[in-house]
Each structure stands twice: as structure tokens, then as C-alpha cells.
Design an enzyme around this catalytic site. Structure first.
Site, PDB file in Angstrom:
ATOM      1  N   GLY A  45       0.809  -1.210   0.000  1.00 37.54           N
ATOM      2  CA  GLY A  45       0.000   0.000   0.000  1.00 37.54           C
ATOM      3  C   GLY A  45       0.850   1.271   0.000  1.00 37.54           C
ATOM      4  CB  ALA A  69       0.421  -3.584  14.505  1.00 37.91           C
ATOM      5  CB  ILE A  70       3.124  -3.249   8.943  1.00 38.07           C
ATOM      6  CG1 ILE A  70       3.391  -4.767   8.964  1.00 38.07           C
ATOM      7  CG2 ILE A  70       4.212  -2.494   8.174  1.00 38.07           C
ATOM      8  CD1 ILE A  70       4.702  -5.200   9.529  1.00 38.07           C
ATOM      9  N   GLY A  71       1.367  -0.861  10.105  1.00 39.02           N
ATOM     10  CA  GLY A  71       0.981   0.552  10.048  1.00 39.02           C
ATOM     11  C   GLY A  71       1.322   1.191   8.715  1.00 39.02           C
ATOM     12  CG  ASN A 126      -6.018  -0.667   2.948  1.00 42.59           C
ATOM     13  OD1 ASN A 126      -7.067  -1.005   3.494  1.00 42.59           O
ATOM     14  ND2 ASN A 126      -4.829  -0.823   3.511  1.00 42.59           N
ATOM     15  CB  CYS A 129      -5.308  -0.345   7.070  1.00 45.09           C
ATOM     16  SG  CYS A 129      -3.899  -0.897   8.054  1.00 45.09           S
ATOM     17  CB  THR A 193      -5.855  -8.168   8.914  1.00 41.96           C
ATOM     18  OG1 THR A 193      -5.818  -6.753   9.077  1.00 41.96           O
ATOM     19  CG2 THR A 193      -4.702  -8.614   8.053  1.00 41.96           C
ATOM     20  N   GLY A 217      -3.946 -15.163   7.612  1.00 40.11           N
ATOM     21  CA  GLY A 217      -3.487 -16.548   7.509  1.00 40.11           C
ATOM     22  C   GLY A 217      -4.631 -17.542   7.607  1.00 40.11           C
ATOM     23  N   GLY A 265      -1.640 -14.029   0.449  1.00 43.35           N
ATOM     24  CA  GLY A 265      -0.937 -13.114   1.350  1.00 43.35           C
ATOM     25  C   GLY A 265       0.026 -13.819   2.287  1.00 43.35           C
TER      26      GLY A 265
HETATM   27  C1  LIG Z   1       2.351  -7.776   7.007  1.00 46.05           C
HETATM   28  C2  LIG Z   1       1.090  -7.406   6.290  1.00 46.05           C
HETATM   29  C3  LIG Z   1       0.983  -6.162   5.660  1.00 46.05           C
HETATM   30  C4  LIG Z   1      -0.192  -5.800   4.991  1.00 46.05           C
HETATM   31  N1  LIG Z   1      -0.261  -4.593   4.354  1.00 46.05           N
HETATM   32  C5  LIG Z   1      -1.376  -4.278   3.624  1.00 46.05           C
HETATM   33  C6  LIG Z   1      -1.440  -3.071   2.853  1.00 46.05           C
HETATM   34  O1  LIG Z   1      -0.475  -2.295   2.787  1.00 46.05           O
HETATM   35  N2  LIG Z   1      -2.595  -2.795   2.187  1.00 46.05           N
HETATM   36  C7  LIG Z   1      -3.670  -3.650   2.224  1.00 46.05           C
HETATM   37  O2  LIG Z   1      -4.688  -3.352   1.595  1.00 46.05           O
HETATM   38  N3  LIG Z   1      -3.615  -4.816   2.908  1.00 46.05           N
HETATM   39  C8  LIG Z   1      -2.507  -5.143   3.599  1.00 46.05           C
HETATM   40  N4  LIG Z   1      -2.449  -6.333   4.277  1.00 46.05           N
HETATM   41  C9  LIG Z   1      -3.615  -7.257   4.245  1.00 46.05           C
HETATM   42  C10 LIG Z   1      -3.410  -8.362   3.212  1.00 46.05           C
HETATM   43  O3  LIG Z   1      -3.287  -7.835   1.912  1.00 46.05           O
HETATM   44  C11 LIG Z   1      -4.577  -9.368   3.244  1.00 46.05           C
HETATM   45  O4  LIG Z   1      -5.784  -8.679   3.018  1.00 46.05           O
HETATM   46  C12 LIG Z   1      -4.695 -10.125   4.573  1.00 46.05           C
HETATM   47  O5  LIG Z   1      -3.420 -10.451   5.086  1.00 46.05           O
HETATM   48  C13 LIG Z   1      -5.521 -11.398   4.437  1.00 46.05           C
HETATM   49  O6  LIG Z   1      -4.959 -12.304   3.523  1.00 46.05           O
HETATM   50  P1  LIG Z   1      -3.971 -13.509   3.967  1.00 46.05           P
HETATM   51  O7  LIG Z   1      -4.652 -14.246   5.073  1.00 46.05           O
HETATM   52  O8  LIG Z   1      -3.769 -14.335   2.734  1.00 46.05           O
HETATM   53  O9  LIG Z   1      -2.714 -12.868   4.427  1.00 46.05           O
HETATM   54  C14 LIG Z   1      -1.292  -6.713   4.964  1.00 46.05           C
HETATM   55  C15 LIG Z   1      -1.184  -7.962   5.602  1.00 46.05           C
HETATM   56  C16 LIG Z   1      -0.013  -8.310   6.253  1.00 46.05           C
HETATM   57  C17 LIG Z   1       0.058  -9.678   6.906  1.00 46.05           C
END
Ligand SMILES: Cc1cc2nc3c(=O)[nH]c(=O)nc-3n(C[C@H](O)[C@H](O)[C@H](O)COP(=O)(O)O)c2cc1C
Length: 303
Positions: A45, A69-71, A126, A129, A193, A217, A265
Site C-alpha cells: 500500500g 501492526a505494520i501501520g 485500502n 486497514c 485482516t 493466515g 498473502g
Molecule cells: C504484514 C502485512 C501487511 C499488509 N499490508 C497491507 C497493505 O499495505 N494494504 C492492504 O490493503 N492490505 C494489507 N495487508 C492485508 C493483506 O493484503 C490481506 O488482506 C490479509 O493479510 C488477508 O490475507 P492472507 O490471510 O492471505 O494474508 C497486509 C497484511 C499483512 C500480513
């Protein structure tokens, strides 16, 4: 079988995309597979200015996934366009840019900047978040706000398709999905998430410096599958499903409930090559099921 899919205006070689934030800017994953083989690459993002993200620790493992909680740490839109985009194989693989703003004006400015870039195939917005104080989820939890962000992004995005990424942290996700559809979204992706926390009984402190984080996950797959199913029944837009996908069977489950494509992801954290190997595994499984085309299968879940 031909496993290509149509996602509105976008044609993808296959339904497998990366999930934003789990695949960096794409380039980091070149040692693990050919980006050209993926349906699309969705990058981390981006915001107008670079962001440091939240203080550490900001990742915790859970028994069936992780909390983060990368932020929204990122290098900012200008640096991405200057330093990264040109190195991605955007001529052969659609590059989708995920974007985040604190205000509606930020979203509009980002969309305007990205609308001029030939290498950007689509925008993923997004509004979901859970780990940032301003913006993000507050837009994704209220149908009126979600619709307004969609409208301003659509207005500024020119001819680029706009995908709105929804939050699972709502009581009825279909209300938000319908609001963004009416506001002109070209596609919807879900889920982001789920809000969560972890605590340490020895220090008596939360494990994340931010206290709360987003759960992703395998633990969230059943939640995601239900939400994708519900949204697919209520909107006529293409839906991109994600949340806990790590196998070919997971991919087909999401397509069975109506998704047009999927994103991978957290699986990438345990196996950085996973998204690449899934492409041939999905093709093989589709053949084993005797499918001639996705149309025979997509959204055909029986009651
Ligand atoms: C470390 C991390 C960083 C993420 N950063 C973003 C982001 O920048 N923008 C966004 O829309 N979603 C972000 N997500 C959410 C993921 O794109 C995804 O929607 C979520 O992890 C669920 O899918 P998964 O279970 O396959 O990981 C992030 C997820 C993780 C784990």
C-alpha cells in the site's frame, strides 16, 4: 484448460494475484519465481508521503496465522514510481497499486498521480486497514464514507479500474459492498485482516507495540469464504477473494463461492515461492475436476 480470467476491463493469465503488503514491491520476490507467470502483482500500500509505520514489535505469530501492526510503512508514491515500477514486468503482468490515504483528498490525489502512469493497470483502494490511527478502517466501516471515497477515487482515476478493498471488521459486509458498487467501483476485494491482539503473561504487556493488530493466515479463511460468498450474491461486480489462501484447493473454494480471482498473502511469509507454484497447481486441480472453463465452476456452489 485455459485458466485465464476477466476481471472487468482486466484480462489475467490466471486468477492468482499477490496480496498487498505481503509481497513488497514485487521485485523482492524475483529470486523465487517469474512475476510474469502471475495473474497480477499487487504491491504494498502506497501513501502520498513515505511512512515509517508503527513501532516494533509489530508482528506476532499465532497458532494458525499471524498478527501484524505494520501501520502501512511504505516509500511513498513518487519513490515507487521512480524506483520500482519501471523494474516490474508491467507489459506482461498487470501491476495493481494498492493505495491508502488519511483523508478523501489524499485518496483523490493518489488516484490522480497513478492515473497518469502507463505501468499501473488498476488501483486497489485500502479502506480497511485496522492498524492506523487515521483513515483506513474508518472509511471501510461506514457505507456513506466508503461510497464517498469510491466516488472521489473514480473521479480522479481516469480510465484505470478501481478495486475497493473491504474490511471484515463490520457487522454486514454486504452493505458496504453495495455502497461501493453504487458509487462506481469496478471490482471489490475482500477480506483485509481481522482485528486481534496477543498478550504476554510474563511481562503482562501486549505483544505488539501498537497493542492491537490484524489477524491473517489460515485462521481467517472460513471468515473470508463466508464474506466472499455473501458479497458475490449481493453485487454484480467482479470479486477478488483473499484471506488464508495457501493451496490450490483454497483457490478453487473461493472461485466456487463466486470470486473471479484470488490473492495470496500470509502464505508468502512461510513459503516465498508459494504464489508461483500455485499457478500450475490450480491448473492441475481444475483439470482433475474435469473443468472446461471457469464459467462451469465459478459461483456454482449448491445449497
Ligand atoms: C504484514 C502485512 C501487511 C499488509 N499490508 C497491507 C497493505 O499495505 N494494504 C492492504 O490493503 N492490505 C494489507 N495487508 C492485508 C493483506 O493484503 C490481506 O488482506 C490479509 O493479510 C488477508 O490475507 P492472507 O490471510 O492471505 O494474508 C497486509 C497484511 C499483512 C500480513
Amino acid at each position: 484448460m485455459d485458466i485465464s480470467v476477466k476481471l472487468g476491463m482486466l484480462k489475467l493469465k490466471n486468477p492468482i494475484m499477490t496480496a498487498s503488503g505481503t509481497f513488497g514491491y514485487g521485485l523482492e520476490f524475483k529470486p523465487y519465481g517469474r512475476l510474469e507467470d502471475l495473474g497480477a502483482v499487487v504491491v504494498k500500500g502506497l501513501s502520498l508521503e513515505p511512512r515509517q509505520g508503527n513501532p516494533m514489535p509489530r508482528i506476532v505469530e499465532t497458532p494458525c496465522g499471524m498478527l501484524n501492526a505494520i501501520g502501512l510503512q511504505n516509500i511513498g508514491v513518487e519513490a515507487f514510481l521512480k524506483e520500482k515500477l519501471g523494474l516490474l514486468p508491467w507489459k506482461t503482468t498487470p501491476v495493481i497499486v494498492n493505495l491508502y490515504g488519511q483523508t478523501r483528498e489524499d485518496f483523490a490525489r493518489l488516484a490522480d498521480i497513478l492515473s497518469r502512469e502507463q505501468g499501473v493497470a488498476a488501483l486497489e483502494v485500502n479502506i480497511s486497514c485496522p492498524n492506523v490511527r487515521e483513515g483506513g478502517i474508518q472509511f471501510g466501516q461506514d457505507p456513506v464514507q466508503a461510497a464517498r471515497v469510491t466516488e472521489v477515487v473514480k473521479k480522479s482515476a481516469g480510465s484505470k479500474p478501481v478495486i475497493i478493498k473491504l474490511s471484515p471488521n463490520v457487522s454486514d459486509v454486504t452493505v458496504i459492498a453495495r455502497a461501493v458498487e453504487s458509487a462506481g467501483a469496478d471490482a471489490i476485494s475482500l477480506i483485509n485482516t481481522l482485528g486481534g491482539m496477543a498478550v504476554d503473561i510474563y511481562t503482562r504487556k501486549p505483544c505488539l507495540a501498537n497493542k492491537f493488530g490484524g489477524l491473517s493466515g489460515p485462521a481467517i479463511k472460513p471468515v473470508a469464504l463466508k464474506m466472499v460468498h455473501e458479497v458475490c450474491k449481493k453485487v454484480s461486480l467482479p470479486v477478488i477473494g483473499l484471506g488464508g489462501i495457501s493451496s490450490a484447493r483454497d483457490v478453487l473454494e473461493f472461485i466456487l463461492v463466486g470470486a473471479s480471482a484470488v490473492q495470496v498473502g500470509t502464505a508468502t511469509f512461510t513459503r516465498p515461492d508459494r504464489v508461483f507454484s500455485l499457478v500450475s497447481e490450480v491448473e492441475k486441480l481444475a483439470m482433475e475436476l474435469g473443468l472446461d472453463s471457469w464459467n462451469d465452476f465459478q459461483g456454482t456452489l449448491k445449497n
